[in-house]
Structure formats: structure tokens, C-alpha cells
Design an enzyme around this catalytic site. Structure first.
Site, short mmCIF file in Angstrom:
data_model
loop_
_atom_site.label_atom_id
_atom_site.label_comp_id
_atom_site.label_asym_id
_atom_site.label_seq_id
_atom_site.Cartn_x
_atom_site.Cartn_y
_atom_site.Cartn_z
N ASP A 177 0.86 -1.18 0.00
CA ASP A 177 0.00 0.00 0.00
C ASP A 177 0.89 1.23 0.00
O ASP A 177 1.98 1.23 0.61
CB ASP A 177 -0.91 0.01 1.23
CG ASP A 177 -1.84 1.22 1.24
OD1 ASP A 177 -2.81 1.21 0.46
OD2 ASP A 177 -1.59 2.16 2.01
N HIS A 181 -5.31 4.30 6.95
CA HIS A 181 -4.63 5.18 5.98
C HIS A 181 -3.16 5.36 6.32
O HIS A 181 -2.57 6.40 6.02
CB HIS A 181 -5.33 6.54 5.88
CG HIS A 181 -6.69 6.46 5.25
ND1 HIS A 181 -6.88 6.15 3.93
CD2 HIS A 181 -7.92 6.61 5.79
CE1 HIS A 181 -8.18 6.14 3.67
NE2 HIS A 181 -8.83 6.41 4.78
N ASP A 210 -2.45 -0.70 6.50
CA ASP A 210 -3.38 -1.03 5.42
C ASP A 210 -2.91 -2.26 4.65
O ASP A 210 -3.74 -3.07 4.19
CB ASP A 210 -3.53 0.16 4.47
CG ASP A 210 -4.38 1.28 5.07
OD1 ASP A 210 -4.74 1.15 6.26
OD2 ASP A 210 -4.66 2.26 4.37
#
Length: 574
Positions: free
Chosen positions: A24, A165, A170
Site C-alpha cells: 500500500d 490510511h 493497510d
């Protein structure tokens, strides 16, 4: 028939033997062209076992927007001592070597990763990619989950990590989602990596069942409309070959979740054959604006565009409006958002001391001046310190900046950028740069549109592949007629007939008096294609010598450049 024993390689790679790197990225914005990576997080797994992880903050080389800091918790102070992406990238590429990449909404993360590789001289990763969002849409129904956001899936599958976030958290949540989805996909006899990729790409049962809707569609340019059982338009599109395009909606090549959903609802496809590709593009825009199909995302609400208006009061001001009227006012736009219009107005105010209050002023009824007068940013016409005649000089300067000469605005804003940079106020300098960009982009767009819309009529032609000509009649920026002249035909009678049968266009007010800005821009793009020739033109076609187009090109190059993007690293607008 001779039986041939297959090899183990033909069986594919069992999922239990595949090494996945679930990753991510956190970034400064949504576009890889204009933003940078601020954090990388990745987890390497095989057969459900975590083999390692990778996590680091990244210095994006510029300020992090406040709303991004609020969303991710990553601030400028946190990345100040972090390595830049050029230092992190080699280690990350080594970490993912030989693995299958997994991400939630993979096109977003892969876009930033490929942009970083291109900017630093690395080839784009050739790893296979699995998108857990796509896989979830294929496996889960709306009854099970309201949407396929990572936070929703993590909650449904009871992930041990809550998405927040931050890149590594994540990535760990996405790893738990991946394992849960792999368990589910086994019930569809998917046990290898090759079967998993094929499962995601395979057409849905609804797509296979609706293939008959493409029967009888002509292989001609035109517009197609997917309609539901009530005849309501669901989706409008265009193509140079209607048959091939409509058929593609019922194959594995169509992977967009919203479109697949639309195909499941559709009951018929209506087609409108057009003479040329430009006519098809224009008719598509008009149909979308009129029908507002719920599965079209672009061009549905041209009436929501905003304009910057120089009013026609005794002491005019800059106002943001949604409607262009025949009132003699000067207009700049259209803007896609009120924020862009606000930025352009701020840039113009930097160069021209127009009043910023919203009150109706009269020389007979003076009112107290505001603080802007004390700061030297306004001549205080409200208090009678500036006569209507003196104020009209500012109005003429503002109108000229909007319509013909952007140099005063560019010079004034650049002076402020230089001063702020010298004072180490880099974030404020970047905001000024963005305001100038908003003004220049809008002015360049409007000046280009006006150069065409002020022409009562012109005829232009482009060659076709079979030796004929596509001919178009345009009046005040609106496509009024289109036709294809066959090879060997005499052009004069053909053009005369096309002009005689063209739509009568009565222009309205404003820079786009007869069509939407998007339609006129379609015509302009067609005119820029190689081989287009002007057949008839009653008046001169020109743009301002000191218009915004030249400066706009420099601004776009500065924003697109992988080099310095903030005032502290250089002055890209010079």
C-alpha cells in the site's frame, strides 16, 4: 485421437506456492502525474505465512496538503528526515522481485509505483498484479457487503489490523482480506494463480446472458445507448465501429465493476449511426447532457460549470456565477469547480485592485472602507476616495487580463511568489503558484474557445482512409452538419448542399454562445488533427498575441516535470 500427457507446468502454480507481496502507498494526492509518495508499506506472504514486511516514510519533496495530513496523520515534520523515493525505490523493487503484487484498488498504487520507476530510470515492475477490490466484487454480493472498501472488507472478514490510511497497517489489513478471498474462491474450483487471474477477468453470468443485445449492431461510427426495461438511458457511449464496441461489453475485456453492473440491468441497446467520428463524439456529449444516464460519470452536468464574472455595476467586482447572461459583462471560464474559480479570482485580484466586497456601491451613498484600503489593495470607492472614472481603469485592466493579455497577472503573482520564497514561506508561495495556474488555464481555454465561437460559420474537411473526405459545418462553435464525401466526387456541390441543410444556429451570450465548452473543444481537437483543411472561412481566425496559451504550456510542463515542483526547489513558472 492420440492422448498426450500434460506436464506439471501446464497445471499452473498452486496458490499455496505463490509468494505474494501485499503493498500500500500513501501519497500527497490522487494523481500520479501531480503528486508524490509519502509512505510505503508491504507484507510478503506465502501459504498464509508472513515472510517479512517493508515499511518506510518517504520525503515527497514538497509540502503535504493539510487535508492529506488529516486523512493519514502524516505531516511535513514526520517526512522531513525520511529518505526520498529515489533512495527507497531500489530496496522496494528488490523486496518485490519474483512475487505477485497485491493491492486494494491496485491501479492507483501501481500508477504511482510506475511513475516513480519512470522518474528514476527503472523499468516498470513486470510482476503479476492481483486487485483485492476487483476480486471482492466478483465474490461478494451486495447482500453481504454494502461496498468493497478496504475498511468494510476488513470489518466483514474480522481482520486483525484495522485500516487507518497508514501504509503498513493497510497492507496488513489487505493481507487478511486476500486470505479470506482466496478461501472463498476455492469453491469456484480456483486453485492456481493462473485460474485466479482468469477468474477475475472472466465475463460475469449477466454479461454472457446479455450477449444477444449486440446482435444487429452496424459496423459504423455512431452512438450507442444502453437502456433498461422502461427505456431509461443507463449509459451512453460512442465508437468509430459500433458493432465491435458494443460486443466488447459482453466479453472478459470489460472489467469495470460499474459497467458490468449496468450490463446486468440493461434490456436493449439503441444505436444512432453518424456520418463521421466527430459527429458521434458531439452527439454523445449532447445525449449525456440531456438524458444524464446514471452510469456515465463525465459530461452529465455541463450546467453546473461555474464562471468568473466581471459585473456591470458602477463599481464592478469579480463574482462567481453559474449562469452566463446577455448583460455586457466579461466572463472567464468555464471552471470545473468553485475552488478553481476562487483561485483564479485571487490571482486576478493580485494584479488589479478591484473591490472585493459584495455590497452595491453608489457615489451618492459612501460607506466606510475596509482593511484592504489600509493595506493598499483597494482604492476605497465605497468611501468616495476613487471616482467611477478612475475605477474604470482597473475594470479595463481586468477585462484585458481575462480576454487578451495575461502578462500583468503573471508578473504580479510571480513577484509575490519570489517575495514569499525569499521569506521562506514556501507553502504560501506554492498556493500562489496554483492560483496563477488556475487563472492561466481558464484564460487559455476561454481564449481558444472564443477564437472559434466568434466565427459565424466555417467548413473544414479531413481525409478518410478510402480516399474520401469527412466534411463538417461549424457555426459559432457548434457542429451544424457532418457528411462524408466519397472519393472522386466534386467538392463544391457537396459542400454547398451540406451548408444549405446545416442546422440554423442562433448564438446566445457569453464565450460559448451556441454549444457547451466540451462540444467546442471536440471541434478544436478535430481541427488539430493532421490532414484537416479549411474549406470556407468568412472571417479571420486568430488568438490574442499576448494570450494565455504560451504561458499555459510552460505551466503544464512545470507541473508534469518529475523535477522540482515547489518554490523552494526552483521557480518552474519562469
Amino acid at each position: 485421437m492420440v492422448a498426450v500427457q500434460g506436464t506439471f507446468d501446464e497445471l499452473g502454480t498452486p496458490l499455496a506456492e505463490v509468494t505474494f507481496v501485499v503493498f500500500d502507498l500513501e501519497t500527497t494526492g490522487g494523481s500520479a502525474a501531480d503528486n508524490a509518495i509519502t509512505e510505503i508499506g508491504a507484507v510478503k506472504v506465502r501459504a498464509g505465512e508472513i515472510l517479512g514486511d517493508f515499511g518506510t516514510l518517504v520525503d515527497p519533496g514538497g509540502p503535504i496538503p493539510p487535508f492529506i495530513s488529516v486523512l493519514t496523520g502524516i505531516t511535513d515534520a514526520m517526512v522531513m528526515a525520511a529518505p526520498k523515493i529515489g533512495e527507497v525505490l531500489p530496496a522496494f523493487l528488490e523486496f518485490i522481485r519474483g512475487a505477485v503484487l497485491v493491492a486494494h484498488n491496485a491501479p492507483f498504487d501501481m500508477g504511482f509505483l510506475k511513475a516513480a520507476c519512470a522518474a528514476h530510470g527503472y523499468p516498470p515492475p513486470a510482476n503479476p498484479v492481483v486487485d483485492t477490490a476487483d476480486l471482492a466484487r466478483r465474490l461478494l454480493s451486495r447482500d453481504e457487503v454494502p461496498n468493497c472498501k478496504l475498511s468494510t472488507l476488513a470489518r466483514v472478514f474480522r481482520s486483525s489490523t484495522e485500516p487507518c490510511h497508514r501504509a503498513l497497517a493497510d497492507a496488513r489489513a489487505t493481507t487478511d482480506v486476500l486470505h479470506a478471498l482466496i478461501e472463498r474462491v476455492g469453491s469456484f474450483d480456483v486453485h492456481t494463480l493462473e485460474e485466479l487471474k482468469g477468474f477475475v477477468r472472466a465475463p460475469t453470468p449477466e454479461q454472457r446472458r446479455k450477449r444477444h443485445l449486440a446482435d444487429g449492431v452496424p459496423a459504423r461510427p455512431g452512438v450507442y445507448v444502453f437502456e433498461d426495461e422502461r427505456g431509461e438511458a443507463l449509459y451512453v457511449g460512442k465508437s468509430t465501429n459500433l458493432r465491435n464496441r458494443v460486443r466488447s461489453y459482453f466479453t472478459a475485456s470489460e472489467t469495470r465493476p460499474r459497467v458490468r453492473e449496468m450490463v446486468g440491468i440493461a434490456e436493449r441497446v439503441r444505436t444512432i449511426v453518424c456520418a463521421t467520428a466527430l459527429e458521434a463524439e458531439v452527439r454523445e456529449l449532447r445525449l449525456i447532457a440531456a438524458a444524464k444516464p446514471r452510469y456515465n460519470r463525465r459530461s452529465r452536468f455541463p450546467e453546473k460549470a461555474v464562471w468568473l464574472k466581471l459585473t456591470t455595476e458602477v463599481f464592478p467586482r469579480l463574482s462567481i456565477v453559474r449562469e452566463v447572461k446577455d448583460d455586457g459583462a466579461a466572463y472567464l471560464g468555464p471552471f470545473g469547480s468553485g475552488r478553481a474559480a476562487e483561485d483564479a479570482r485571487a490571482a486576478l485580484h493580485e494584479a488589479v485592485p478591484l473591490r472585493r466586497c459584495n455590497d452595491r456601491l453608489s457615489p451618492r451613498r459612501p460607506t466606510p472602507a475596509c482593511a484592504l484600503h489600509e493595506l493598499g489593495r483597494c482604492g476605497a470607492p465605497c468611501e468616495g476616495r476613487e471616482t467611477p472614472e478612475a475605477y474604470s481603469e482597473h475594470v479595463r485592466a481586468a477585462r484585458a487580463a481575462m480576454e487578451t493579455d495575461v502578462r500583468p497577472v503573471a508578473a504580479a503573482v510571480q513577484t509575490r511568489i519570489d517575495r514569499l520564497s525569499a521569506e521562506l514561506r514556501y507553502e504560501e508561495a506554492a498556493a500562489e503558484r496554483d492560483r496563477l495556474a488556475a487563472f492561466v488555464r481558464a484564460a487559455a481555454r476561454m481564449q481558444r474557445l472564443v477564437s472559434l465561437t466568434r466565427l459565424p460559420e466555417f467548413v473544414a474537411a479531413s481525409p478518410t482512409f478510402d480516399g474520401g473526405w469527412d466534411i463538417h459545418v461549424v457555426r459559432h462553435g457548434r457542429l451544424a452538419a457532418a457528411g462524408t464525401m466519397p472519393r472522386g466526387a466534386h467538392p463544391v456541390p457537396f459542400v454547398d448542399a451540406l451548408v444549405a441543410t446545416a442546422e440554423t444556429v442562433v448564438p446566445g451570450p457569453g464565450p460559448t454562445p451556441a454549444a457547451t465548452a466540451e462540444e467546442t473543444e471536440c471541434v478544436l481537437r478535430w481541427l488539430d488533427t493532421p490532414g484537416v483543411r479549411l474549406v470556407r472561412l468568412d472571417e479571420g481566425w486568430s488568438q490574442p498575441v499576448h494570450g494565455a496559451e504560451r504561458l499555459r504550456a510552460r505551466i503544464e510542463r512545470a507541473y508534469a516535470s518529475p523535477g522540482p515542483r515547489s518554490p523552494r526547489e526552483g521557480r518552474p513558472l519562469r
